[in-house]
Scaffold this active site. Structure first.
Site, PDB file in Angstrom:
ATOM      1  N   ASP A 207     -47.017 -66.892  -1.115  1.00 24.23           N
ATOM      2  CA  ASP A 207     -46.923 -66.700  -2.321  1.00 24.23           C
ATOM      3  C   ASP A 207     -48.095 -65.668  -2.991  1.00 24.23           C
ATOM      4  O   ASP A 207     -47.652 -64.220  -2.788  1.00 24.23           O
ATOM      5  CB  ASP A 207     -48.403 -68.425  -2.989  1.00 24.23           C
ATOM      6  CG  ASP A 207     -48.032 -68.691  -3.639  1.00 24.23           C
ATOM      7  OD1 ASP A 207     -49.067 -67.446  -4.935  1.00 24.23           O
ATOM      8  OD2 ASP A 207     -47.692 -69.637  -3.966  1.00 24.23           O
TER       9      ASP A 207
ATOM     10  N   HIS B  18     -53.223 -68.574  -7.268  1.00 25.16           N
ATOM     11  CA  HIS B  18     -52.107 -69.441  -7.321  1.00 25.16           C
ATOM     12  C   HIS B  18     -51.519 -69.775  -5.597  1.00 25.16           C
ATOM     13  O   HIS B  18     -51.703 -70.600  -5.642  1.00 25.16           O
ATOM     14  CB  HIS B  18     -51.022 -68.734  -7.903  1.00 25.16           C
ATOM     15  CG  HIS B  18     -49.604 -69.611  -7.642  1.00 25.16           C
ATOM     16  ND1 HIS B  18     -48.827 -69.894  -7.188  1.00 25.16           N
ATOM     17  CD2 HIS B  18     -49.301 -70.377  -8.790  1.00 25.16           C
ATOM     18  CE1 HIS B  18     -47.552 -70.763  -7.522  1.00 25.16           C
ATOM     19  NE2 HIS B  18     -47.978 -70.888  -8.856  1.00 25.16           N
TER      20      HIS B  18
ATOM     21  N   SER C 274     -45.787 -75.893  -8.659  1.00 24.16           N
ATOM     22  CA  SER C 274     -46.403 -75.536  -8.159  1.00 24.16           C
ATOM     23  C   SER C 274     -46.813 -76.028  -7.083  1.00 24.16           C
ATOM     24  O   SER C 274     -48.086 -75.991  -5.890  1.00 24.16           O
ATOM     25  CB  SER C 274     -46.590 -74.047  -8.678  1.00 24.16           C
ATOM     26  OG  SER C 274     -45.682 -73.106  -8.361  1.00 24.16           O
TER      27      SER C 274
END
Length: 786
Positions: A145, A225, A559
């Site tokens: 990520d 994220h 996600s």
């Protein structure tokens, strides 16, 4: 090596890039691009100690380039054998003709697919899977990520035992990230920037990373994220957690004692390069992770054959070494055939809602009330103060209706509540446009593409989102009332919402556009309004102009669903260390639920009143309380996946790009054409090709993993509609201490295709009468022969 072993591949464009590729050039003015080369590692001359030495030697270069040795960006030697390099097109063509090069494809950019959810999946403190697996303390979850923010409480190693001795990973030091950032929780952190730098230009990448507030040339997460997904999967227990007062309580990951290894392969505002993703896979497996979580995909439903898909290639190398890989299905729903990450060796995870919401209410001047959602936490609108309501799309054109930058006339919106249509720009960015134009508040209205699906956002001004029907009614009120007024009331956090789960409107849907005989997504998991840790480098909206900083953030997307599956797999790996990745996925699929908390069928958030189907949710919503003891599993390994790729028409040299070993396709039984449906998958997807009296038989093999070695299971078939007959033979499976595997045949037959050729759905359920109901979805579709 013979010339027929060379394979020239051209990678399909998987996602739009966020910025123009920096065109580096050589001394002759030719533009350079990054290429990934798959090399036969067995061809390395023994004189070279490593493959890296060989690739960069004059011996590997062609005679025309002998004086210009290669400078690889990455060398791959675990899940993939080969290298990536920034080259001119002519030099790349030379290398394609090298006898040891099996394949070459161009690097591309991919995008990220962007609390209470563990309990919603059936986990309970000191009971069941959490207790039996010790909360995953002996399992290491690798997260590919945007990196990680190591100081967050969710990454504390308090009360954790020593790092498993088998761990081989490390902590890459870099700007704002000393090696001491790792601990017994965050056991590894690495970053991969070579592909990113080659694509955008080294100078541009360095400039972006030199400013700590923008990006870090280290594992530190500037985007948020990566920190969110890592702590969703395996965040430590953190008390008094909330996002500015919303979702307050105890935050913890699905596997709260599992260890985290962060692999930064994505960069803020720049996406994720295939070459860096592949390097992340390679390093994670070499380091010794047990689970890999990948919330990355092509987007827009774009798919490519597995032999030119780096996520499929990298994940195959991981799975073949016993590592479970979870991927996100994509956020392009509810459009059909939008699901991505389709390889049958990965778990493809869609998103569902949970029983928690953040309601807001719009009160109109005529007394009507409309329901929406919001995570706005600033100063509310004054009580009982009605403000003018304005819709810029009525007279300002498309860009104004979408509240795009510089599209709104400040003189028309000052002090008003502005209605903005969803689409084309980030939801929170529209609020910033309204705020900068002098608007007092915003209502974000869904259109047909998003239907009734709602996502909460931490807006920079008083704002909320409403579904399509409420949005249409609101715009009609604004257009047809002489002096339209409204106010917005924010209701905080509400628990116990019904019905839940719903399939999230944005969650990508089937059918599988590459191999329709494999049902994707595999299942859904919580992916709407998920609370988890956040970066300290940016505000909760992710906008550069947002000065707020929060320890936690609430996000939605597949996600967020993907790391729920990764954490679930970590718990199952800890409880059942001998299970293969396929067995773990099977347990998650065959115990998934298709009913909501009102005991009704799981519905589709995008279309009120419509029951969801296996194309929307796969096998159903994850139910971890049941997955611990599934009774039976459908297992698969390397030979099964090779036979599958042969059955869908891949040549042996293309399959070798995925498996990185020579393969031979098995001989088909006389009179029977192989099909992708033959893979021993926990779901059954059968494709019939027009005409009348069509039938197809597939074989499945079930393995008894229940506590009782002696067990008898009986089959029942449940179909949603007529027109198709499904027969299971034998109808009874008998297991004993010496017979733990049993095969059965499923025959699907139809006298004729339905008038509309609509898919038919159903389930096969194997029951032992002792609490095990092993449930597999059936999908029958019709295609017209070419």
């Amino acid at each position: 090596m013979a010339a027929h072993r060379r394979l020239l591949l051209c990678l399909l464009l998987l996602a739009p890039t966020l910025s123009t590729t920096a065109a580096a050039s050589d001394g002759g003015g030719q533009a350079r691009k990054t290429y990934i080369f798959r090399v036969d590692h067995r061809a390395k001359p023994t004189v070279f100690p490593t493959h890296a030495h060989w690739y960069s030697s004059a011996a590997f270069a062609s005679p025309a380039s002998a004086g210009d040795p290669l400078e690889p960006l990455h060398v791959y030697d675990t899940v993939f054998h080969g290298f990536s390099a920034s080259l001119t097109a002519s030099r790349a063509d030379e290398l394609r003709r090298h006898p040891a090069v099996l394949a070459a494809f161009e690097d591309q950019v991919r995008q990220l697919h962007t609390t209470r959810s563990p309990q919603f999946m059936g986990l309970r403190a000191r009971l069941g899977l959490w207790s039996l697996a010790d909360y995953g303390s002996d399992v290491i979850v690798g997260v590919l990520d945007t990196g990680v923010w190591p100081e967050r409480r969710s990454l504390s190693d308090r009360n954790l035992p020593p790092v498993p001795a088998r761990w081989r990973g490390g902590c890459d030091a870099g700007p704002a990230f000393p090696a001491s950032s790792c601990n017994r929780k965050l056991v590894g952190a690495r970053f991969f920037s070579q592909g990113h730098a080659a694509h955008y230009g080294a100078a541009a990448a360095s400039a972006a990373a030199s400013n700590g507030s923008a990006e870090y040339m280290s594992p530190r997460d500037a985007d948020g994220h990566g920190t969110h997904t890592a702590t969703t999967a395996a965040g430590s227990v953190a008390y008094d957690a909330s996002m500015e007062g919303y979702a307050s309580g105890v935050a913890k990951g699905v596997a709260p004692k599992a260890r985290v290894a962060a692999y930064k392969v994505c960069w803020k505002g720049a996406g994720c390069l295939d070459s860096d993703i592949l390097a992340g896979f390679d390093r994670a497996v070499a380091d010794g992770v047990d689970v890999i979580s990948v919330s990355i995909g092509g987007g827009n439903g774009a798919v490519s054959p597995f032999y030119i898909d780096p996520i499929a290639i990298g994940s195959y190398g991981a799975v073949s070494r016993g590592v479970f890989v979870a991927t996100s299905a994509g956020n392009e729903g509810p459009a059909p055939m939008s699901v991505t990450n389709l390889a049958p060796w990965v778990a493809t995870v869609g998103a569902g809602t949970i029983d928690r919401s953040f309601p807001a209410e719009i009160v109109l001047g005529d007394g009507r009330r409309m329901s929406g959602v919001s995570l706005y936490s600033g100063k509310p609108l004054a009580n009982n103060t009605m403000l003018s309501l304005y819709y810029p799309g009525r007279s300002g054109g498309l860009s104004a209706s979408l509240c795009m930058e510089n599209s709104i006339d400040p003189s028309l919106v000052a002090g008003k509540i502005v209605i903005c249509d969803r689409g084309s720009s980030p939801r929170v960015a529209k609020g910033m446009v309204v705020k900068e134009a002098g608007g007092a508040a915003m209502v974000l209205a869904n259109g047909e593409a998003n239907g009734e699906g709602l996502i909460g956002d931490a807006h920079v001004l008083p704002a909320c989102s409403v579904g399509e029907s409420e949005g249409d009614a609101l715009k009609a009120y604004a257009a047809n009332t002489t002096n339209p007024t409204a106010t917005i009331v924010f209701r905080g956090t509400v628990i116990g919402v019904k019905p839940a789960p719903l399939v999230a409107s944005f969650s990508a849907r089937g059918p599988n556009g590459l191999v329709p005989e494999i049902l994707k997504p595999d299942f859904i998991a919580p992916g709407v309004n998920i609370l988890a840790a956040w970066t300290g480098a940016t505000g909760p909206t992710g906008l550069e102009s947002d000065p707020r900083r929060t320890e936690f953030n609430i996000l939605s997307g597949t996600s967020m669903a993907c790391p729920h599956a990764s954490g679930a797999a970590a718990l199952l790996r800890s409880a059942h260390p001998g299970w293969s990745p396929a067995a773990i996925r099977s347990a998650l699929m065959t115990t998934a639920i298709v009913t909501d908390n009102r005991a009704g069928a799981v519905a589709d958030e995008a279309e009120a009143g419509r029951a969801a189907t296996p194309f929307d949710y796969g096998a159903g919503h994850v139910a971890l309380g049941r997955a611990l003891d599934p009774g039976l599993v459908y297992d698969a390994g390397d030979e099964d996946y090779v036979a599958f790729m042969c059955s869908i028409g891949y040549e042996a040299n293309a399959i070798e790009v995925v498996t990185h070993r020579p393969v031979a396709c098995p001989t088909s039984a006389a009179g029977r054409k192989p099909s992708g449906s033959d893979l021993n998958y926990p779901s059954v997807s059968v494709v019939l090709y027009g005409g009348s009296n069509q039938s197809r038989t597939v074989i499945r093999t079930a393995t008894n993993v229940g506590a009782e070695a002696a067990a008898t299971y009986k089959a029942r078939v449940e179909m949603s509609s007529g027109g198709v007959s499904v027969a299971v033979k034998p109808e009874k499976l008998i297991f004993s201490p010496t017979v733990q595997k049993q095969s059965f045949a499923v025959t699907v037959a139809a006298a004729s295709a339905p008038a509309a050729a609509a898919p038919v759905y159903g389930h096969i359920v194997w029951s032992d009468g002792r609490g095990h109901d092993v449930r597999s979805p059936i999908v029958v579709t019709w295609l017209q022969p070419m």
